[in-house]
Design an enzyme around this catalytic site. Structure first.
Site, PDB file in Angstrom:
ATOM      1  N   CYS A 381       0.835  -1.206   0.000  1.00  0.00           N
ATOM      2  CA  CYS A 381       0.000   0.000   0.000  1.00  0.00           C
ATOM      3  C   CYS A 381       0.872   1.260   0.000  1.00  0.00           C
ATOM      4  CB  CYS A 381      -0.969  -0.028   1.181  1.00  0.00           C
ATOM      5  SG  CYS A 381      -2.356   1.116   1.005  1.00  0.00           S
ATOM      6  N   HIS A 507      -3.504  -4.981   0.073  1.00  0.00           N
ATOM      7  CA  HIS A 507      -3.051  -5.534   1.355  1.00  0.00           C
ATOM      8  C   HIS A 507      -3.103  -7.064   1.312  1.00  0.00           C
ATOM      9  CE1 HIS A 507      -2.810  -1.830   3.804  1.00  0.00           C
ATOM     10  NE2 HIS A 507      -3.723  -1.385   2.960  1.00  0.00           N
ATOM     11  N   GLU A 509      -1.669  -9.160   3.110  1.00  0.00           N
ATOM     12  CA  GLU A 509      -1.619  -9.767   4.444  1.00  0.00           C
ATOM     13  C   GLU A 509      -2.979 -10.255   4.914  1.00  0.00           C
ATOM     14  OE1 GLU A 509      -1.750  -5.220   5.312  1.00  0.00           O
ATOM     15  OE2 GLU A 509      -1.018  -6.580   3.757  1.00  0.00           O
TER      16      GLU A 509
END
Length: 552
Positions: A381, A507, A509
């Site tokens: 990001c 993102h 994750e």
């Protein structure tokens, strides 16, 4: 019809209700029951999207674009099930809904009160989760601590809920603390007794006690808790501190938590299959390699601000049989002392997301150091946006390049506001949020990692790569390897003449799982491990020289 488990917490905050709820979800899924987990947060914010990471930790983004509590990340990772905006409820969202109904005249001129209007709205939200996906069990975590004034409407709502859906369709699980008193050399049950007394005073009798402690509860202690808290002794569950949260499901399975839950709900206690989870924990406990990764960020004083990033790194480390040593580095300290001071002995650099100008130059310096010194680099990001700024300043010969977020009058706004954000006034819930497709270019690092032409990732941003500079970047060796399907929005960038240099606007994750590390994190950790096990290389005027790698 779904069954319902309500998880409350007592004695202290941060007792681990979210991990207990997520662990129970994993144990039920291992028995082939479907599960959904709901978080009821007592704060008056509509959602945590505008809250400081120092106060709340990370904001976890769901696939449908909800900005939610970090506990939803635990729920997804433990159960391997995607949650939605229905799984996150705050006091603010409840009151907002009730007030909007009142403005529309839905209450026919009646006086709007906590009981029944607020409590009815809470119960409706719980039922909505059950109706949406029809899971076998809905687990609901009540945020805060029993005794807090903010939690009272939620506790009253779940008290009423049992009567309305049937006694054998609901159980109450209370997570509490059994502290060890060093001076007395014994554990004390009194705080738990008082916590249960507080819960019973509002009409809720816990069916199961989950006792957090740093050592085992002996049988006599369990019997005492059973007697004073009016809970069967077999429903007094020890949850001893563990070295990793991923051990907790195994601990609770051994203690019989799932068995007691299913018995109370009159459900079949099927044989669990936790073999994969057991293997995961064993692999995590016996790594064959050591690696050190620098996380360069703005909020490094609070690790929860980057919780999903840390977990995703951990998942990839487990997959590569590695023990991860995470070095937390403040971007502002890099600005003051230089990147080499902090990065000279790490094996890789990760720059995560964030907002605001503070520390940005430090992140840019860290990325420059990683690029020039052949350190594996992963940007997420804002980390991608900083990599674009770094390339513009140091390679594309645009020394004054910046993001329009940080410098509105920059002559080279290589990062610009998304067109659809131009007229947005409110901050909350207005970013580009949720799951979007990304088309990956062939013959790129990104494609070699994903092995797919189109992937779907979660986003949370207002700014994008400025396409006016795309040709200037690609002409100097920068590769745009992922875009939106129409090619307009740059999603992934990379530098091919480097062991591993990749950054993404989304993102990743949020999609990583303990038993399935995300491809970008796996690629990063594998590159880190490769560097760790190879002779070190140091950049000198764009050339590399090899040195002996000192053992550490």
């Amino acid at each position: 019809m779904s069954k319902f488990v309500f998880v409350t917490g007592g004695v202290v905050s941060s007792i681990g209700k979210g991990i207990v709820a997520a662990s129970l979800g994993r144990l039920l899924k291992s028995r082939h029951y479907s599960v959904s987990i709901l978080k009821l947060d007592p704060y008056i914010n509509v959602d945590p999207g505008t809250m400081s990471p120092f106060q709340h930790g990370e904001v976890f983004v769901t696939e449908d674009g909800a900005e939610t509590d970090l506990d939803l990340g635990h729920y997804e990772r433990f159960t391997d099930t995607s949650m939605s905006r229905l799984n996150s409820v705050t006091t603010g969202s409840i009151y907002q809904a009730v007030i909007n109904k009142e403005r529309r005249g839905a209450y026919m001129g009646g006086t709007v009160q906590v009981i029944p209007h607020i409590t009815n709205e809470i119960k409706e939200r719980i039922l909505r989760v059950a109706q949406n996906t029809n899971p076998d069990v809905v687990i609901t975590e009540i945020g805060g601590t029993v005794g807090d004034i903010e939690s009272l409407p939620f506790l009253e709502a779940i008290r009423q809920f049992r009567k309305e859906v049937g006694r054998h369709n609901v159980i109450y699980m209370h997570v509490t603390l059994i502290p060890w008193i060093p001076a007395a050399k014994e554990m004390k049950t009194k705080p738990t007794q008082h916590s249960v007394k507080e819960l019973r005073s509002i009409g809720i009798q816990p069916d199961i006690l989950v006792c957090r402690c740093d050592r085992p509860l002996h049988p006599g202690m369990k019997e005492k808790l059973s007697e004073f808290c009016d809970v069967p002794v077999e429903s007094v569950i020890t949850c001893q501190d563990a070295s990793s949260i991923y051990e907790v499901p195994l601990i609770l399975e051994k203690e019989g938590l799932a068995h007691q839950t299913l018995e109370l709900l009159r459900m079949e206690n099927r044989s669990p299959d936790l073999s994969q989870w057991q293997s995961l924990v064993e692999k995590m406990q016996s790594p064959h390699h050591d690696i050190t990764v620098a996380l360069v960020g703005k909020y490094v004083q609070l690790s929860d601000a980057y919780l999903s990033v840390v977990e995703a790194l951990g998942h990839a480390a487990i997959a590569s049989d590695s023990k991860l040593h995470l070095r937390w580095i403040s971007a502002e300290e890099i600005e003051a002392q230089g990147a080499a001071t902090f990065l000279k002995d790490v094996d890789g650099v990760l720059v995560p997301g964030g907002f605001g100008i503070r520390g940005v130059d430090g992140k840019v310096q860290a990325i420059e150091y990683a690029r020039e010194n052949q350190l594996p680099f992963l940007g997420l990001c804002l980390g991608m946006q900083c990599s674009v700024i770094e390339w513009a300043r140091n390679v594309a010969k645009l020394p004054e390049a910046n993001s329009a977020e940080f410098e509105t009058e920059t002559p080279n706004p290589v990062i610009n506001l998304l067109p659809e954000q131009q007229d947005v006034v409110d901050l909350g819930g207005t970013m580009r949020l949720g799951l979007y497709p990304c088309r990956i270019a062939p013959d790129t690092l990104a494609f070699s990692l994903y092995q797919k032409e189109v992937v779907y990732e979660r986003h949370r941003h207002r700014y994008e790569f400025n396409n006016s500079y795309r040709t200037q970047f690609t002409d100097t060796g920068f590769v745009v390897s992922g875009t939106s399907p129409d090619g307009r929005l740059v999603e992934i960038v990379e530098y091919p003449h480097h062991p591993f240099f990749i950054a993404c606007q989304f993102h990743p994750e949020f999609h990583s799982r303990p038993n399935q590390a995300h491809p970008l994190f796996s690629g990063f950790i594998n590159a880190v491990l490769k560097r760790r096990n190879a002779p070190a290389k140091i950049a000198v005027n764009c050339h590399t020289v090899t040195e002996d790698h000192e053992p550490s």
